[in-house]
Write a protein that holds these residues in place. Sequence first.
Motif, PDB file in Angstrom:
ATOM      1  N   THR A 244       0.848  -1.191   0.000  1.00  0.00           N
ATOM      2  CA  THR A 244       0.000   0.000   0.000  1.00  0.00           C
ATOM      3  C   THR A 244       0.882   1.238   0.000  1.00  0.00           C
ATOM      4  OG1 THR A 244      -1.703  -1.167   1.260  1.00  0.00           O
ATOM      5  CG2 THR A 244      -1.836   1.232   1.197  1.00  0.00           C
ATOM      6  N   GLN A 245       0.667   2.088  -0.973  1.00  0.00           N
ATOM      7  CA  GLN A 245       1.416   3.339  -1.077  1.00  0.00           C
ATOM      8  C   GLN A 245       0.497   4.515  -0.880  1.00  0.00           C
ATOM      9  OE1 GLN A 245       3.760   2.315  -5.025  1.00  0.00           O
ATOM     10  NE2 GLN A 245       4.179   4.410  -4.424  1.00  0.00           N
ATOM     11  N   MET A 246       1.067   5.613  -0.406  1.00  0.00           N
ATOM     12  CA  MET A 246       0.272   6.823  -0.293  1.00  0.00           C
ATOM     13  C   MET A 246      -0.117   7.293  -1.691  1.00  0.00           C
ATOM     14  SD  MET A 246       3.195   9.590   0.779  1.00  0.00           S
ATOM     15  CE  MET A 246       2.132  11.014   0.744  1.00  0.00           C
ATOM     16  N   GLU A 247      -1.310   7.857  -1.769  1.00  0.00           N
ATOM     17  CA  GLU A 247      -1.786   8.326  -3.057  1.00  0.00           C
ATOM     18  C   GLU A 247      -1.142   9.650  -3.395  1.00  0.00           C
ATOM     19  OE1 GLU A 247      -6.285   6.416  -2.856  1.00  0.00           O
ATOM     20  OE2 GLU A 247      -5.910   8.331  -3.859  1.00  0.00           O
ATOM     21  N   GLY A 248      -0.945   9.865  -4.678  1.00  0.00           N
ATOM     22  CA  GLY A 248      -0.433  11.147  -5.112  1.00  0.00           C
ATOM     23  C   GLY A 248      -1.544  11.952  -5.767  1.00  0.00           C
ATOM     24  N   PRO A 249      -1.172  12.975  -6.471  1.00  0.00           N
ATOM     25  CA  PRO A 249       0.205  13.418  -6.646  1.00  0.00           C
ATOM     26  C   PRO A 249       0.732  14.182  -5.433  1.00  0.00           C
ATOM     27  CG  PRO A 249      -1.275  14.862  -7.848  1.00  0.00           C
ATOM     28  CD  PRO A 249      -2.123  13.764  -7.259  1.00  0.00           C
ATOM     29  N   VAL A 250       2.029  14.135  -5.292  1.00  0.00           N
ATOM     30  CA  VAL A 250       2.706  14.910  -4.274  1.00  0.00           C
ATOM     31  C   VAL A 250       3.422  16.052  -4.983  1.00  0.00           C
ATOM     32  CG1 VAL A 250       4.544  14.897  -2.547  1.00  0.00           C
ATOM     33  CG2 VAL A 250       3.029  12.906  -2.774  1.00  0.00           C
ATOM     34  N   THR A 251       3.136  17.263  -4.573  1.00  0.00           N
ATOM     35  CA  THR A 251       3.758  18.441  -5.180  1.00  0.00           C
ATOM     36  C   THR A 251       4.589  19.154  -4.126  1.00  0.00           C
ATOM     37  OG1 THR A 251       1.901  18.684  -6.714  1.00  0.00           O
ATOM     38  CG2 THR A 251       3.374  20.580  -6.456  1.00  0.00           C
ATOM     39  N   LEU A 252       5.865  19.341  -4.423  1.00  0.00           N
ATOM     40  CA  LEU A 252       6.781  19.975  -3.484  1.00  0.00           C
ATOM     41  C   LEU A 252       7.585  21.056  -4.188  1.00  0.00           C
ATOM     42  CD1 LEU A 252       8.263  16.807  -1.705  1.00  0.00           C
ATOM     43  CD2 LEU A 252       6.560  18.383  -0.778  1.00  0.00           C
ATOM     44  N   SER A 253       8.080  21.980  -3.418  1.00  0.00           N
ATOM     45  CA  SER A 253       9.018  22.961  -3.939  1.00  0.00           C
ATOM     46  C   SER A 253      10.420  22.374  -3.880  1.00  0.00           C
ATOM     47  CB  SER A 253       8.960  24.239  -3.118  1.00  0.00           C
ATOM     48  OG  SER A 253       7.680  24.822  -3.205  1.00  0.00           O
ATOM     49  N   GLU A 254      11.269  22.852  -4.757  1.00  0.00           N
ATOM     50  CA  GLU A 254      12.661  22.395  -4.767  1.00  0.00           C
ATOM     51  C   GLU A 254      13.271  22.594  -3.388  1.00  0.00           C
ATOM     52  OE1 GLU A 254      14.947  24.296  -7.861  1.00  0.00           O
ATOM     53  OE2 GLU A 254      15.794  22.366  -8.453  1.00  0.00           O
ATOM     54  N   GLU A 255      14.079  21.620  -2.967  1.00  0.00           N
ATOM     55  CA  GLU A 255      14.786  21.601  -1.689  1.00  0.00           C
ATOM     56  C   GLU A 255      13.897  21.210  -0.515  1.00  0.00           C
ATOM     57  OE1 GLU A 255      17.094  25.121  -1.060  1.00  0.00           O
ATOM     58  OE2 GLU A 255      18.159  24.946  -2.959  1.00  0.00           O
TER      59      GLU A 255
ATOM     60  N   SER B  64      10.831 -15.033  -1.184  1.00  0.00           N
ATOM     61  CA  SER B  64      11.298 -16.376  -1.506  1.00  0.00           C
ATOM     62  C   SER B  64      10.092 -17.287  -1.604  1.00  0.00           C
ATOM     63  CB  SER B  64      12.239 -16.876  -0.402  1.00  0.00           C
ATOM     64  OG  SER B  64      13.343 -16.028  -0.286  1.00  0.00           O
ATOM     65  N   GLY B  65      10.194 -18.275  -2.462  1.00  0.00           N
ATOM     66  CA  GLY B  65       9.097 -19.218  -2.603  1.00  0.00           C
ATOM     67  C   GLY B  65       8.036 -18.777  -3.592  1.00  0.00           C
ATOM     68  N   THR B  66       8.215 -17.614  -4.196  1.00  0.00           N
ATOM     69  CA  THR B  66       7.295 -17.152  -5.236  1.00  0.00           C
ATOM     70  C   THR B  66       8.073 -16.321  -6.234  1.00  0.00           C
ATOM     71  OG1 THR B  66       5.365 -15.788  -5.757  1.00  0.00           O
ATOM     72  CG2 THR B  66       6.664 -15.143  -3.840  1.00  0.00           C
ATOM     73  N   TYR B  67       7.656 -16.392  -7.472  1.00  0.00           N
ATOM     74  CA  TYR B  67       8.297 -15.572  -8.494  1.00  0.00           C
ATOM     75  C   TYR B  67       7.579 -14.234  -8.669  1.00  0.00           C
ATOM     76  CZ  TYR B  67       4.416 -17.809 -10.806  1.00  0.00           C
ATOM     77  OH  TYR B  67       3.174 -18.284 -11.100  1.00  0.00           O
ATOM     78  N   LYS B  68       6.452 -14.066  -7.996  1.00  0.00           N
ATOM     79  CA  LYS B  68       5.643 -12.867  -8.219  1.00  0.00           C
ATOM     80  C   LYS B  68       6.103 -11.715  -7.349  1.00  0.00           C
ATOM     81  CE  LYS B  68       1.208 -14.598  -9.852  1.00  0.00           C
ATOM     82  NZ  LYS B  68      -0.245 -14.660  -9.600  1.00  0.00           N
ATOM     83  N   TYR B  69       6.327 -10.585  -8.001  1.00  0.00           N
ATOM     84  CA  TYR B  69       6.561  -9.342  -7.295  1.00  0.00           C
ATOM     85  C   TYR B  69       5.223  -8.622  -7.174  1.00  0.00           C
ATOM     86  CZ  TYR B  69      11.524 -10.010  -8.361  1.00  0.00           C
ATOM     87  OH  TYR B  69      12.792 -10.512  -8.465  1.00  0.00           O
ATOM     88  N   ILE B  70       5.034  -7.946  -6.060  1.00  0.00           N
ATOM     89  CA  ILE B  70       3.820  -7.164  -5.848  1.00  0.00           C
ATOM     90  C   ILE B  70       4.192  -5.691  -5.856  1.00  0.00           C
ATOM     91  CG2 ILE B  70       1.850  -6.748  -4.344  1.00  0.00           C
ATOM     92  CD1 ILE B  70       1.995  -9.599  -5.421  1.00  0.00           C
ATOM     93  N   PHE B  71       3.537  -4.919  -6.715  1.00  0.00           N
ATOM     94  CA  PHE B  71       3.818  -3.494  -6.836  1.00  0.00           C
ATOM     95  C   PHE B  71       2.687  -2.676  -6.235  1.00  0.00           C
ATOM     96  CE2 PHE B  71       7.542  -2.906  -9.572  1.00  0.00           C
ATOM     97  CZ  PHE B  71       7.748  -4.196 -10.009  1.00  0.00           C
ATOM     98  N   GLY B  72       3.043  -1.564  -5.624  1.00  0.00           N
ATOM     99  CA  GLY B  72       2.048  -0.581  -5.232  1.00  0.00           C
ATOM    100  C   GLY B  72       1.536   0.157  -6.453  1.00  0.00           C
ATOM    101  N   THR B  73       0.576   1.022  -6.238  1.00  0.00           N
ATOM    102  CA  THR B  73      -0.073   1.718  -7.345  1.00  0.00           C
ATOM    103  C   THR B  73       0.738   2.894  -7.859  1.00  0.00           C
ATOM    104  OG1 THR B  73      -1.332   2.985  -5.740  1.00  0.00           O
ATOM    105  CG2 THR B  73      -2.407   1.059  -6.704  1.00  0.00           C
ATOM    106  N   GLY B  74       1.825   3.225  -7.192  1.00  0.00           N
ATOM    107  CA  GLY B  74       2.666   4.321  -7.644  1.00  0.00           C
ATOM    108  C   GLY B  74       2.254   5.649  -7.049  1.00  0.00           C
ATOM    109  N   THR B  75       3.236   6.503  -6.812  1.00  0.00           N
ATOM    110  CA  THR B  75       2.994   7.862  -6.304  1.00  0.00           C
ATOM    111  C   THR B  75       3.713   8.840  -7.213  1.00  0.00           C
ATOM    112  OG1 THR B  75       2.910   7.063  -4.008  1.00  0.00           O
ATOM    113  CG2 THR B  75       3.255   9.432  -4.350  1.00  0.00           C
ATOM    114  N   ARG B  76       2.927   9.729  -7.797  1.00  0.00           N
ATOM    115  CA  ARG B  76       3.522  10.731  -8.693  1.00  0.00           C
ATOM    116  C   ARG B  76       4.053  11.895  -7.875  1.00  0.00           C
ATOM    117  NH1 ARG B  76       3.361  11.537 -13.974  1.00  0.00           N
ATOM    118  NH2 ARG B  76       1.781   9.903 -14.221  1.00  0.00           N
ATOM    119  N   LEU B  77       5.297  12.249  -8.101  1.00  0.00           N
ATOM    120  CA  LEU B  77       5.948  13.382  -7.441  1.00  0.00           C
ATOM    121  C   LEU B  77       6.211  14.467  -8.470  1.00  0.00           C
ATOM    122  CD1 LEU B  77       7.495  14.779  -5.099  1.00  0.00           C
ATOM    123  CD2 LEU B  77       9.532  13.544  -5.872  1.00  0.00           C
ATOM    124  N   LYS B  78       5.813  15.675  -8.124  1.00  0.00           N
ATOM    125  CA  LYS B  78       6.102  16.829  -8.968  1.00  0.00           C
ATOM    126  C   LYS B  78       6.848  17.836  -8.123  1.00  0.00           C
ATOM    127  CE  LYS B  78       3.981  20.122 -12.162  1.00  0.00           C
ATOM    128  NZ  LYS B  78       2.719  20.568 -12.817  1.00  0.00           N
TER     129      LYS B  78
END
Lengths: 117, 112
Positions: B5-16, B95-109
């Motif tokens: 489970t990943q946090m939902e995006g989008p995440v918008t930040l200022s540089e630094e 181990s014991g499975t070939y399947k990787y599980i991915f989160g839904t992704g978080t877009r960063l801007k």
Amino acid sequence: GAGVSQSPSNKVTEKGKDVELRCDPISGHTALYWYRQRLGQGLEFLIYFQGNSAPDKSGLPSDRFSAERTGESVSTLTIQRTQQEDSAVYLCASSSRASLQATDTQYFGPGTRLTVL
Amino acid sequence: GNSVTQMEGPVTLSEEAFLTINCTYTATGYPSLFWYVQYPGEGLQLLLKATKADDKGSNKGFEATYRKETTSFHLEKGSVQVSDSAVYFCALGSSGTYKYIFGTGTRLKVLA
């Protein structure tokens, strides 16, 4: 090659047509994966190859989808009678160890963007 | 079954600015944990990984610590740059499975 390559990079097709997507894994990588990434969504596992064998095809969305791999190298994903819901980016990945150990780094290709009109 | 489970995006930040993208998982045993990054128009590439509890993965100023007690693998960076703008995926493998599980992704801007 230096990395995983996929072709074509973009494919636009009409509903009902068949398409074939190609993946060239990193040389020597025995494990190969296909994923589907719909717009704004995560990766959906489709199929895994261990050498030329696919131990589990249950991730394929329907019987219109099939995949094969030859020479423990190139793999093709075929979608027959395409539907609009097949529109997505299809990603291929390879890793060096073919075993029940999903702990190795996967190396991804750039993907094929499929658009079904 | 295993899940991420990943946090939902989008995440918008200022540089630094400081970045945290949360990732929690459910798994039996001792999975390996990954962060992949997808820059615009490119495929996914490994950013960092950790294979056992308390390991810290790091790369390009990003860090993530494998916390078994909280089943988390949060991604952090102290000072983001515009070039960090991408989609970040948390993933799990066992181990014991070939399947990787991915989160839904978080877009960063990151804005200049």
